[in-house]
Enzyme design. Structure first.
Site, PDB file in Angstrom:
ATOM      1  N   ALA A 255       0.814  -1.206   0.000  1.00 56.45           N
ATOM      2  CA  ALA A 255       0.000   0.000   0.000  1.00 56.45           C
ATOM      3  C   ALA A 255       0.845   1.252   0.000  1.00 56.45           C
ATOM      4  O   ALA A 255       1.930   1.302   0.576  1.00 56.45           O
ATOM      5  CB  ALA A 255      -0.934  -0.001   1.201  1.00 56.45           C
ATOM      6  N   LYS A 256       0.314   2.241  -0.659  1.00 52.28           N
ATOM      7  CA  LYS A 256       0.968   3.530  -0.786  1.00 52.28           C
ATOM      8  C   LYS A 256       1.368   4.093   0.577  1.00 52.28           C
ATOM      9  O   LYS A 256       2.455   4.627   0.760  1.00 52.28           O
ATOM     10  CB  LYS A 256      -0.033   4.463  -1.464  1.00 52.28           C
ATOM     11  CG  LYS A 256       0.455   5.840  -1.753  1.00 52.28           C
ATOM     12  CD  LYS A 256      -0.638   6.577  -2.504  1.00 52.28           C
ATOM     13  CE  LYS A 256      -0.281   8.041  -2.692  1.00 52.28           C
ATOM     14  NZ  LYS A 256      -1.281   8.764  -3.449  1.00 52.28           N
TER      15      LYS A 256
END
Ligand code: GLU
Length: 485
Positions: A255-256
């Site tokens: 995830a970012k």
């Protein structure tokens, strides 16, 4: 059979962020084309976007360029089948959709939000899959004409068969068969006249002459519907290669927000561009042999769709480090120093340091550049260390042994005129011989005294050379003082 030029496309949506999974798709797409002397196309898919993201297309350009994935046709360089930005292709989609209405493969749907909402609620309440119920599927031509004339808003939906099955082949997942009854009559043209991604991708891929489609496997379930569209138009279906996602572990996506999911994140952490690309190639793809370190040229040769795995790829930081280390060791000493210098300077500001010499110590030991500041933080100032560091079983030292060694070392090193590793080495080993002790009995205390650390980029002799004679002697005196206290 005449062989067609391979044409592949990378079709990112401009989100302002290039996820590793997307870059991996781009890389595979590039490699597949280049391996066969084909054409790699960049198409920006900006139609489904909620809002415009400033500079988002530039992020795509910049990342692809840094990764070495130069496109042959694209928005900025043009090409024979442009425009290459989806929002600039808008005019054509409606006409194609109307062709399908004409041939009975699509239909006008005038259902309003309330009706669709109601339908969905009922479906959910009865545990049915939520999909369009076909309310407008069989409107007569007259009914449609009437509603159009009355200006009732509409969408155009695909008319999927309700019986039989649709089978398609994917190079990674094999033959997949679905029941047509399970296919949703998806929207092709929205109420505002714009196409959905689901429609635009088919029309774009066909009109751009795409032969191979590589994309995330979240599109796998929609592919039968795309194929029905290709068939309705009488167009040739491209070869499909769906790839599984890149995961952080078995259950979590990369995830970012964790700051490790984009090319830029990794680059900022001190990984080399080439190493990142090499590593990304191995996410969900296995080369035939043992070797895993490849230049882009080699990747082009090695890459083969048969090596793509169905299972999700797990991002393995240790492997990325190892590959980066391999790239770092291949750098010329000059190049290494160029990359390493900003990291050295984070914690070592001394101007009188022999940087090339320091670099030769660091290069074989560095896996990621951001480890360097910690490696060299003892140079400017001796850290406040614990004398327990002098005790080392394998080196056969403890505080008393170390005190004797440092006391013996001090005059010996004072006497070294030319301060080079070679001369220091000669002096130290002469002492070791004279004392009739194991090397570690002298070398370990020297290392601790000059660095104040357990892990160092090199041994005591090399570190002494780096920090200089005066500083070495001062630190040995300090060590004696600490041990005597
Ligand atoms: N714009 C889509 C995405 O970013 C591309 C899907 C495709 O390659 O067809 O996911």
């Amino acid at each position: 059979m005449e062989s067609k030029t391979v044409r592949t496309r990378f079709a990112p949506s401009p989100t302002g962020y290039m996820h590793i999974g997307n870059l991996r798709t781009a890389l595979f797409t590039y490699l597949l084309a280049k391996k066969q002397g084909g054409v790699f196309i960049l198409r920006i898919e900006d139609t489904d976007q909620g809002r415009y993201v400033e500079g988002a297309v530039d992020v795509i350009y910049k990342t692809l360029r840094r990764a070495g994935l130069q496109w042959d046709e694209g928005p900025d360089i043009g090409g024979p089948v442009g425009p290459y930005v989806q929002s600039e292709r808008m005019g054509m989609f409606k006409e194609y959709a109307l062709q399908l209405v004409e041939s009975g493969h699509a239909y006008y749907c005038f259902c309003d939000k309330d009706r669709l909402e109601e339908m969905r609620k009922i479906q959910q309440a009865s545990g049915m899959p939520t999909r369009y119920d076909g309310h407008c599927r069989n409107l007569s031509k007259e009914e449609v004409a009437e509603k159009l004339a009355a200006g009732i808003p509409y969408v155009i939906r695909q008319k999927c068969p309700t019986e039989g099955t649709t089978t398609f082949h994917d190079e990674v997942f094999g033959d997949i068969t679905v029941n047509n009854a399970d296919l949703d009559d998806q929207i092709l043209i929205k109420a505002d006249g714009m196409p959905t991604y689901n429609f635009a991708n088919v029309v774009d891929d066909h009109t751009m002459g795409i032969t191979h489609v590589i994309r995330g496997n979240e599109y796998l379930s929609s592919t039968p519907k795309y194929n029905l569209l290709y068939e309705a138009f009488g167009w040739e279906i491209p070869t499909y290669i769906h790839v599984s996602p890149v995961m952080k572990n078995a259950t979590e996506k990369l995830a970012k927000r964790n700051g490790d999911a984009s090319f830029e994140d990794l680059s900022a952490k001190g990984f080399l561009d080439e190493a990142i690309v090499n590593y990304i190639a191995l996410l969900g793809w296995a080369p035939k042999g043992e070797n895993e370190v490849f230049t882009m040229e080699e990747l082009m040769q090695e890459f083969d769709v048969s090596g793509i795995s169905k299972s999700p790829a797990i991002f393995d930081p240790a492997k990325l480090r190892a590959i980066n280390g391999a790239y770092i060791r291949k750098l010329s000493p000059e190049k290494f120093l160029e990359f390493a210098l900003p990291y050295i300077r984070e914690s070592c500001k001394r101007e009188d340091i022999d940087l090339p010499l320091l670099a030769t110590l660091l290069q074989p030991r560095t896996e990621v550049f951001n480890e360097i500041p910690e490696q060299v933080d003892f140079i400017d100032a001796l850290p406040d260390y614990d004398i327990a560091l002098y005790t080392h079983k394998k080196m056969k030292t403890n505080s008393e042994v170390a005190l004797d060694s440092l006391k013996a070392l001090l005059p010996v090193l004072e006497g070294v005129e030319e301060w080079s590793a070679e001369k220091i080495h000669e002096a130290v080993f002469a002492l070791i011989e004279k004392m009739e002790v194991k090397n570690g009995v002298v070398l370990w205390p020297l290392r601790v005294a000059v660095s104040g650390k357990q892990f160092t980029p090199g041994g005591g002799i090399e570190l002494s050379e780096i920090i200089g004679k005066e500083e070495t002697l001062a630190r040995i005196r300090k060590g004696i003082e600490k041990l005597e206290a």
